[in-house]
Scaffold this motif. Sequence first.
Motif, PDB file in Angstrom:
ATOM      1  N   LEU A   1       0.692  -0.986  -0.324  1.00 33.10           N
ATOM      2  CA  LEU A   1       0.070  -0.312  -0.192  1.00 33.10           C
ATOM      3  C   LEU A   1       0.974   1.395   0.260  1.00 33.10           C
ATOM      4  O   LEU A   1       2.333   0.969  -0.140  1.00 33.10           O
ATOM      5  CB  LEU A   1      -0.870  -0.247   1.431  1.00 33.10           C
ATOM      6  N   LYS A   2       0.107   2.227  -0.176  1.00 37.07           N
ATOM      7  CA  LYS A   2       1.236   3.621  -0.671  1.00 37.07           C
ATOM      8  C   LYS A   2       0.860   4.239   0.968  1.00 37.07           C
ATOM      9  O   LYS A   2      -0.429   4.819   0.895  1.00 37.07           O
ATOM     10  CB  LYS A   2       0.555   4.013  -1.918  1.00 37.07           C
ATOM     11  N   ALA A   3       1.792   5.279   1.262  1.00 37.27           N
ATOM     12  CA  ALA A   3       1.413   5.949   2.067  1.00 37.27           C
ATOM     13  C   ALA A   3       1.024   6.994   2.137  1.00 37.27           C
ATOM     14  O   ALA A   3       1.991   7.934   1.576  1.00 37.27           O
ATOM     15  CB  ALA A   3       2.862   6.238   3.640  1.00 37.27           C
ATOM     16  N   THR A   4       0.238   7.947   1.231  1.00 40.22           N
ATOM     17  CA  THR A   4      -0.191   9.651   1.970  1.00 40.22           C
ATOM     18  C   THR A   4      -1.067   9.858   2.890  1.00 40.22           C
ATOM     19  O   THR A   4      -1.822  11.108   2.207  1.00 40.22           O
ATOM     20  CB  THR A   4      -0.851   9.492   0.447  1.00 40.22           C
ATOM     21  N   LEU A   5      -1.336   9.560   3.733  1.00 39.19           N
ATOM     22  CA  LEU A   5      -2.481  10.363   4.598  1.00 39.19           C
ATOM     23  C   LEU A   5      -1.537  10.696   5.996  1.00 39.19           C
ATOM     24  O   LEU A   5      -0.406  10.330   6.518  1.00 39.19           O
ATOM     25  CB  LEU A   5      -3.281   9.161   5.636  1.00 39.19           C
ATOM     26  N   ASN A   6      -2.383  11.873   6.782  1.00 44.08           N
ATOM     27  CA  ASN A   6      -1.302  12.521   7.475  1.00 44.08           C
ATOM     28  C   ASN A   6      -1.849  12.523   8.497  1.00 44.08           C
ATOM     29  O   ASN A   6      -3.436  12.284   9.133  1.00 44.08           O
ATOM     30  CB  ASN A   6      -1.499  14.478   6.934  1.00 44.08           C
ATOM     31  N   GLY A   7      -1.512  13.841   9.592  1.00 42.64           N
ATOM     32  CA  GLY A   7      -2.294  13.336  10.838  1.00 42.64           C
ATOM     33  C   GLY A   7      -3.616  13.631  11.091  1.00 42.64           C
ATOM     34  O   GLY A   7      -4.348  13.363  11.509  1.00 42.64           O
ATOM     35  N   TRP A   8      -4.048  15.121  10.193  1.00 37.91           N
ATOM     36  CA  TRP A   8      -5.555  15.533  10.399  1.00 37.91           C
ATOM     37  C   TRP A   8      -6.280  13.893   9.418  1.00 37.91           C
ATOM     38  O   TRP A   8      -7.841  13.818  10.381  1.00 37.91           O
ATOM     39  CB  TRP A   8      -5.647  16.630   9.306  1.00 37.91           C
ATOM     40  N   HIS A   9      -6.178  13.750   7.969  1.00 37.51           N
ATOM     41  CA  HIS A   9      -6.849  12.664   7.596  1.00 37.51           C
ATOM     42  C   HIS A   9      -6.888  11.281   8.508  1.00 37.51           C
ATOM     43  O   HIS A   9      -7.925  10.766   8.995  1.00 37.51           O
ATOM     44  CB  HIS A   9      -5.914  11.653   6.669  1.00 37.51           C
ATOM     45  N   LEU A  10      -6.266  11.152   9.652  1.00 36.70           N
ATOM     46  CA  LEU A  10      -6.309  10.050  10.826  1.00 36.70           C
ATOM     47  C   LEU A  10      -6.687  10.195  11.867  1.00 36.70           C
ATOM     48  O   LEU A  10      -7.325   9.560  12.431  1.00 36.70           O
ATOM     49  CB  LEU A  10      -4.787   9.610  11.233  1.00 36.70           C
ATOM     50  N   TRP A  11      -6.933  11.502  11.802  1.00 34.42           N
ATOM     51  CA  TRP A  11      -7.654  12.086  13.366  1.00 34.42           C
ATOM     52  C   TRP A  11      -9.472  12.821  12.439  1.00 34.42           C
ATOM     53  O   TRP A  11      -9.928  11.205  13.403  1.00 34.42           O
ATOM     54  CB  TRP A  11      -7.499  13.819  13.948  1.00 34.42           C
ATOM     55  N   GLY A  12      -9.637  12.116  12.018  1.00 35.81           N
ATOM     56  CA  GLY A  12     -10.883  12.798  10.680  1.00 35.81           C
ATOM     57  C   GLY A  12     -11.498  11.239  10.919  1.00 35.81           C
ATOM     58  O   GLY A  12     -12.430  10.697  10.602  1.00 35.81           O
ATOM     59  N   LEU A  13     -10.770  10.465  10.290  1.00 35.16           N
ATOM     60  CA  LEU A  13     -11.110   8.799  10.091  1.00 35.16           C
ATOM     61  C   LEU A  13     -10.810   8.326  11.698  1.00 35.16           C
ATOM     62  O   LEU A  13     -12.435   7.485  11.971  1.00 35.16           O
ATOM     63  CB  LEU A  13      -9.834   8.175   9.353  1.00 35.16           C
ATOM     64  N   ALA A  14     -10.482   8.355  12.859  1.00 32.95           N
ATOM     65  CA  ALA A  14     -10.274   8.082  13.760  1.00 32.95           C
ATOM     66  C   ALA A  14     -12.268   8.836  14.367  1.00 32.95           C
ATOM     67  O   ALA A  14     -12.256   8.010  15.347  1.00 32.95           O
ATOM     68  CB  ALA A  14      -9.934   8.538  15.118  1.00 32.95           C
ATOM     69  N   VAL A  15     -11.960   9.605  14.330  1.00 34.51           N
ATOM     70  CA  VAL A  15     -14.088  10.472  14.915  1.00 34.51           C
ATOM     71  C   VAL A  15     -14.758   9.637  13.845  1.00 34.51           C
ATOM     72  O   VAL A  15     -16.087   9.208  13.845  1.00 34.51           O
ATOM     73  CB  VAL A  15     -13.507  11.617  15.029  1.00 34.51           C
ATOM     74  N   GLY A  16     -14.575  10.021  12.602  1.00 32.40           N
ATOM     75  CA  GLY A  16     -15.430   9.691  11.612  1.00 32.40           C
ATOM     76  C   GLY A  16     -15.959   7.721  11.605  1.00 32.40           C
ATOM     77  O   GLY A  16     -17.421   7.906  11.641  1.00 32.40           O
TER      78      GLY A  16
END
Length: 449
Positions: free
Chosen positions: A5-20
């Motif tokens: 897999l390709k590494a493209t996600l930053n910290g905001w993406h990951l926080w959005g994923l955690a809450v979302g």
Amino acid sequence: MSSSLKATLNGWHLWGLAVGLVISGEYFGWSYGWDKAGTLGFLVTSILIAVMYTTFIFSFTELTTSIPHAGGPFAYARRAFGAKAAYVAGFATLIEFVFAPPAIAMAIGAYLNVQFPTVDPKTFAMSAYLVFVLLNIVGVRIAATFELFVTILAIAELLVFMGVVSPGFSMANFVAHGWSGADTFSSASISGIVAAIPFAIWFFLAIEGVAMAAEEAQDPRRTIPKAYIAGILTLVALAIGVMVFAGGAGDWKALANINDPLPQAMKMIVGENSGWLHMLVWIGLFGLIASFHGIILGYSRQIFALSRAGYMPKFFGVVNEKFKTPHRAIIAGAVVGVLAIAGDEFQFAGMTLTANLITMSVFGAIVMYIVSMLSLFKLRQAEPNLDRPFKAVAYPLFPAIALVLAGISLVTMIYFNQQLSLVFFGLMALGFVYFSMTQHHRDASSDNH
């Protein structure tokens, strides 16, 4: 076909994923806990489960950053205990993440059916799968950016809800008959508190899915801890706020057995024709969409990782050359979800299919939490020199609290859902048959490397 897999996600993406991943749990499902325990009893349940999740996340992050792998709990259990424990963790996680989306999709269909009553909710639910499967295939960065956008909207909507109902809020409404329908605490209150555990877990279910995006995270050792910790704190605050404000809006018993407690609570304050109410119904969809979309990302990475490791057919363990996403794994989970939606009239153990799907997801989650905490303790003992960019907070106390509360949750869930627990463990057993039959292929593969 590639298998990386390709590494493209930053910290905001990951926080959005955690809450979302989780935030749909603030919009529906939790209020059934009031039917079991009352407002005060369920508040006790929710606080206990919030403690479990907070201590779990502050411990689980050690594993996520030490072993950044798309398989998440599967990878940690394999490193700690070997193949059999890896199977248990991986398959339990798969049940959690595959059974939750159709429940959320049906809630999406129900919301849209309010606005478009001539359209079958199933049509909307299946259409949601089509749209978000395609979005997940096109690219993880696009998918995660969309996830961040809808998550922020969903959080804003929950804050608007609390603000709009606050002028009519009454603590007397919230505490009235708050102990399993009675005004005083009794032995029945304890039974209700325990029976309500699955609905409190629904408040936080699937936050651990961020671990499955670890291979696609930029600098996962730094970004994942920030995303997890900020995510769980955000969710605890929203869960308690939404529950208290909804319960104080009027007669909470009218909200205890419905799928749209927030619009109905707001209706008690502003009436049926308020623009605020219509906005809540529409923007409330974003909370459901955020979780639905995020869990599709989670289940696809779990199927991908299990297949890549030989625990499921290799067919699902490849990455699309153009988009660098596990397209076959994404589609496979969607097929299961669409079949579930097609049979939504089916009832089992006296519950609707939606309630059964939620409970099955919770079974998978709790088993995975237990194996993950055991893996943390084992790796601390077996690999003391493992590079741990983030160490579990208050070790060994926090992981021990998470483990004990998860164990209690599993025992009580089996007691209150005996028929469904047989289905869950039956599925785990069927998967283990495949796992055992294919053992020689994995052995041969490891011998060749």
